[in-house]
Design an enzyme around this catalytic site. Structure first.
Site, PDB file in Angstrom:
ATOM      1  N   CYS A   1       1.770  18.155  -5.684  1.00 32.90           N
ATOM      2  CA  CYS A   1       0.636  18.793  -5.143  1.00 32.90           C
ATOM      3  C   CYS A   1      -0.471  17.920  -5.180  1.00 32.90           C
ATOM      4  CB  CYS A   1       0.586  19.882  -6.024  1.00 32.90           C
ATOM      5  SG  CYS A   1      -1.001  21.229  -5.651  1.00 32.90           S
TER       6      CYS A   1
ATOM      7  N   PHE B   1      -3.415  18.021  -3.746  1.00 31.49           N
ATOM      8  CA  PHE B   1      -4.802  18.664  -4.195  1.00 31.49           C
ATOM      9  C   PHE B   1      -4.961  18.802  -5.594  1.00 31.49           C
ATOM     10  CE2 PHE B   1      -7.399  22.339  -4.688  1.00 31.49           C
ATOM     11  CZ  PHE B   1      -8.129  22.355  -3.827  1.00 31.49           C
ATOM     12  N   CYS B   2      -4.057  19.370  -6.343  1.00 35.96           N
ATOM     13  CA  CYS B   2      -4.428  19.441  -7.640  1.00 35.96           C
ATOM     14  C   CYS B   2      -4.346  18.031  -8.568  1.00 35.96           C
ATOM     15  CB  CYS B   2      -3.377  20.310  -8.253  1.00 35.96           C
ATOM     16  SG  CYS B   2      -3.264  21.831  -7.655  1.00 35.96           S
ATOM     17  N   VAL B   3      -3.346  17.069  -7.844  1.00 35.93           N
ATOM     18  CA  VAL B   3      -3.562  15.971  -8.673  1.00 35.93           C
ATOM     19  C   VAL B   3      -4.869  15.242  -8.565  1.00 35.93           C
ATOM     20  CG1 VAL B   3      -2.556  13.152  -8.227  1.00 35.93           C
ATOM     21  CG2 VAL B   3      -1.293  15.192  -8.104  1.00 35.93           C
TER      22      VAL B   3
ATOM     23  N   HIS C   1      -7.345  17.230 -10.711  1.00 33.53           N
ATOM     24  CA  HIS C   1      -7.245  16.921 -12.371  1.00 33.53           C
ATOM     25  C   HIS C   1      -7.276  15.550 -12.784  1.00 33.53           C
ATOM     26  CE1 HIS C   1      -6.743  20.899 -13.181  1.00 33.53           C
ATOM     27  NE2 HIS C   1      -6.073  21.119 -12.258  1.00 33.53           N
TER      28      HIS C   1
END
Length: 367
Positions: free
Chosen positions: A82, A84-86, A89
């Site tokens: 993912c 986007f989430c990498v 965060h």
């Protein structure tokens, strides 16, 4: 809006009820007025509220270091492919003050600290459990964070593009560092546990998971399990069984190329049920493979069902008025059903069994 693939979010300026309350709490505690992850869930207020509550009570509150929990969120997001989430965060790790750590891990490196390295390995494990690298007292925070992001990653991969910022600026280390500085004050502030629970008041709940029983995150996750499970009501009994059976046989690995793994479990379903079951199964096991054609086929199947229902009723009303009714809400709920099935299967694989169910609880007010 840019970045949103298949749903139109509720604009924060006109949001009301549960959606407005979640937006307000998120903006106050995270420091961002608009976060695509939560905007994309907004057509289904109960899914939005339960997702936010689970994330907040695991990631933002408690005694475990925020750096450690962000590392878990990053590791899970990497394992689930993912981007986007990498990116998000990695930025939040900058916000904790651990600038080199986030960039090193996102680039495929290993934390120099052995305890953090064990935590990252645990977070990235999808095909077999590793021993918990934390005490039982911290399990609600670490396990809750991991499972929250197994669910969120799936929803993000299905419903958003990978572009966190315009022109892919989230790929710039400089931009992530500056973004982290902007979020630092609120990221380093410990939130008060339980303040999200009023946002999910009145929603159904499953039994709390053993790893979080008696804690705010356990309460929030029990509600998330129920409202996500309720998305199964959009499928027939055979469709729910096919999706649940296929996910139950999954070993945690990314599905092979081709579509045999997807088509075979659904082959016996009536033609009208297959598009919805296909979306749910993709959301569970490979949400990044959801395509425009999949969503178009599902919307067409809904329209056909609406026409048939109007004809059976003998009503004279224009059937076309019903065809788009609730479509965005239902797509979010359908994806949530699949995402939670995949999350619960992952929990079992890594040794943290929880609240899996095939039931579809219902409730009244969804405002």
């Amino acid at each position: 809006m840019a970045g949103f693939r298949y749903v139109t979010p509720v604009d924060p300026q006109v949001a009301t009820g549960r959606v407005a309350q979640v937006y307000a709490q998120f903006a106050d505690e995270v420091g961002m007025a608009r976060m695509p992850v939560f905007l994309t869930l907004s057509p289904a207020p109960e899914v939005l509220a339960a997702t936010w509550a689970t994330l907040r009570e695991s990631l933002l509150t408690g005694n475990a270091p925020r750096t450690g929990k962000e590392l878990v969120a990053l590791g899970v997001s990497m394992a689930n492919k993912c981007p986007f989430c990498v990116a998000a965060h990695t930025t939040f790790l900058h916000a904790t003050g651990d600038h080199r750590l986030g960039e090193a891990v996102a680039g495929g490196g290993t934390p120099p600290d052995p305890a953090q390295a064990r935590l990252l390995d645990w977070a990235k494990a999808r095909e077999g459990g590793l021993p918990r690298p934390f005490t039982a007292e911290l399990a609600p925070e670490y396990v809750g964070t991991a499972l929250a992001f197994h669910f969120i990653n799936r929803m993000v991969s299905a419903l958003l593009t990978e572009n966190l910022l315009p022109a892919n600026l989230q790929k710039s280390r400089l931009v992530r560092g500056v973004g982290g500085l902007a979020l630092a004050r609120k990221t380093r502030r410990r939130a008060t546990p339980g303040l999200s629970l009023p946002l999910i008041d009145g929603l159904p709940a499953l039994p709390e998971p053993a790893w979080g029983a008696g804690t705010p995150v356990g309460s929030a996750y029990a509600v998330l399990g129920a409202v996500a499970g309720a998305g199964g009501e959009l499928l027939g009994e055979a469709g729910r069984a096919a999706v649940t059976g296929a996910v139950g046989d999954w070993d945690g690995s990314h599905p092979p190329l081709g579509e045999d793994w997807l088509d075979q479990p659904l082959a016996g379903l009536p033609a009208g049920e297959r598009p919805g079951a296909r979306i749910a199964l993709l959301a569970a096991l490979a949400p990044y493979r959801l395509t425009d054609a999949d969503v178009a086929a599902w919307r067409e199947s809904r329209a056909d069902a609406d026409v048939a229902a109007w004809r059976d009723s003998g009503a004279d009303a224009d059937v076309t008025a019903s065809r788009g009714s609730g479509a965005d809400e239902d797509l979010v709920r359908l994806c949530a059903f699949g995402a939670m099935r995949g999350t619960e299967r992952t929990a079992a694989i890594i040794g943290e069994p929880s609240v899996a169910t095939t039931e579809a609880p219902t409730w009244g007010d969804r405002s």
